[in-house]
Design an enzyme around this catalytic site. Structure first.
Site, PDB file in Angstrom:
ATOM      1  N   ASP A 147       3.858  -2.411  -2.907  1.00 53.53           N
ATOM      2  CA  ASP A 147       2.591  -1.940  -3.239  1.00 53.53           C
ATOM      3  C   ASP A 147       2.822  -0.394  -3.873  1.00 53.53           C
ATOM      4  OD1 ASP A 147       1.171  -2.408  -0.490  1.00 53.53           O
ATOM      5  OD2 ASP A 147       3.015  -1.589   1.077  1.00 53.53           O
TER       6      ASP A 147
ATOM      7  N   HIS B 134      12.426   0.357   2.068  1.00 55.31           N
ATOM      8  CA  HIS B 134      11.605  -0.513   2.871  1.00 55.31           C
ATOM      9  C   HIS B 134      13.083  -1.109   3.743  1.00 55.31           C
ATOM     10  CE1 HIS B 134      10.723  -4.591   3.519  1.00 55.31           C
ATOM     11  NE2 HIS B 134       9.774  -4.635   3.644  1.00 55.31           N
TER      12      HIS B 134
END
Ligand code: ACO
Length: 436
Positions: free
Chosen positions: A371, A313
């Site tokens: 996710d 991320h």
């Protein structure tokens, strides 16, 4: 923001005079150096592709501490919101800055619920799409198309219009996503049922048919509601920045949110849950858990172009707090559906275990993001893989619209207009074709 006693001084090795710049502090998080007068004072721009060191706005909505793995909406930890509130509480909070009291919550739920229907013409608009179109292509069109239906809420300078547009978008997004799904599979559209919760109504519009009674499963309803809460906002990510930039020209909210939907589609952003599930299915086809080691070698080989989807991320350099909550929901949903031995879930656990111990991932601070598990949950609910990003768009709509309205209400707001470092040809003359 508060002016800090600290000041930044930029000096140049060529002897040009140095420049002093103010530093501002927020309520928490890194200070910012105010470079707004830099070009006027030095004739130079700053260079920051990908906005690695640039705060493009001030905001009071969402705060992320990527090192700690902390996510706060209006100061409230995501863990508390996900366990003590529902999605409409979260929407109210994002839009208004405070959680609703009992009466405010009742009124807000009623307001959103009474705006869930879309104009009947929408179905003819939808019919123009091929049945095999990607739902995100359809959604981009439908959301942009809303501006053609609601002329009475497109003036962004009018706070009342902004409020009505926000409610319409939050209320109608589930209807549009469910319509895109029903169109794709050739089933009749199911009208919203206002006696159901926001998530329950969405499940109903997705999975009911006119032939049979559909009963909302409370475990799946709660799981979906949690997916919505976890995806509601994430400060200035790519799609939110897109919404802000698009909205900064003064365009209407429906057009700005459609731009956000288009941006979210990309596999490095909202498309990652779809890409992650496709990756798990590919590994499963290759041989499943036994092939995890081989797959990881490919991921670590820079020439392979393979990434471990659902990992890494831009902001979190620690475990994404949403991933932990989603892992919990994943276990609950799989148990409810009798899928505890789901091979994809086992595969995901094996990949996660290896990645969390592997030097490649550890040294780069790559952890699972939301996710990684949300795809498995959605698949267990029965949502098709190519609709995952549509669900994300539905949930993020509240964040997008809260951020857009915050920007328009900010007295410092200007049209977004980045500059560039030009490295192309300098001025030259066009030659006749036979001399080129
Ligand atoms: N698999 C393998 N290696 C990775 C991964 C990954 N998923 N993510 C990052 N890396 C490596 C990069 O190759 C790079 O290595 P290097 O330093 O040796 O060159 C290093 O880690 C840093 O990566 P960057 O791409 O520079 O980090 P950035 O902050 O730009 O990217 C991103 C973040 C795009 C999310 C990236 O981690 C990625 O592509 N992840 C997979 C896609 C994904 O899951 N996206 C969802 C994001 S969450 C969301 O949108 C809700």
């Amino acid at each position: 923001m508060n002016l800090s006693d600290n000041k930044a001084t930029l000096s140049f090795s060529d002897g040009s005079p140095s420049v002093e710049m103010p530093v501002y502090s927020g309520s928490v998080g890194p200070d910012v150096i105010d470079i707004r007068k830099l070009y006027g004072q030095t004739g130079m721009f700053t260079y920051d592709p990908g906005f690695l060191s640039t705060a493009a706005c001030q905001s009071t909505i969402t705060y992320i501490d990527g090192d700690k793995g902390e996510l706060l909406y209006r100061g409230y930890p995501i863990e508390q919101l996900a366990t003590q509130c529902d999605y409409l509480d979260t929407c109210y909070l994002l839009l208004n800055g405070e959680l609703p009291n009992v009466q405010q919550k009742k009124d807000f739920d009623h307001l959103v619920t009474s705006h869930t229907m879309v104009n009947d013409q929408m179905q003819y608009f939808l019919r123009g799409f091929r049945r095999d179109a990607h739902p995100m292509a359809v959604l981009t069109g439908l959301v942009g198309g809303m501006s053609a239906f609601y002329h009475d809420s497109t003036d962004i300078t009018n706070p009342e219009h902004r409020h009505i547009a926000a409610i319409r978008l939050i209320a109608k997004m589930p209807t549009l996503v469910a319509m895109a799904y029903k169109y794709k599979i050739g089933q009749p559209y199911i009208y919203p049922k206002n006696s159901l919760s926001y998530a329950g109504n969405f499940l109903h519009m997705m999975f009911a048919t006119p032939c049979e009674e559909y009963k909302v499963n409370p475990v799946l309803e709660r799981a979906l509601d949690r997916i919505f809460i976890l995806h509601a906002d994430h400060e200035q990510n790519a799609s939110t920045s897109t919404v802000r930039l698009c909205g900064s020209s003064g365009t209407n909210p429906f057009a700005a949110i459609a731009a956000g939907v288009a941006c979210l589609w990309g596999p490095a952003h909202g498309g990652a849950n779809e890409a992650c599930l496709n990756m798990l299915e590919d590994i499963q086809r290759m041989g499943g858990v036994a092939k995890v080691g081989e797959f990881m070698e490919q991921v670590k080989d820079k020439n392979s172009g393979v990434r471990l989807m659902g990992f890494g991320h831009r902001v979190y350099k620690n475990y994404d707090p949403r991933a932990k909550l989603m892992q919990e929901t994943c276990k609950e949903v799989l148990q409810e559906m009798g899928l505890e031995n789901d091979p994809l879930f086992k595969l995901a656990m094996a990949l996660e275990k290896i990645a969390l111990e592997d030097e490649y991932f550890v040294s780069r601070k790559l952890y699972p993001n939301v996710d990684f598990y949300s795809g498995i949950v959605q698949r267990a609910i029965g949502i098709p893989v190519n609709l995952f990003t549509g669900i994300f768009a539905l949930a993020r709509t509240s964040g997008w619209i809260a951020q857009l309205n915050e920007m328009i209400g900010d007295p410092e707001y200007k049209i977004g207009r980045p500059r560039q470092l030009f490295t192309g040809p300098v001025a030259r003359n066009v030659k006749p074709a036979n001399e080129r």
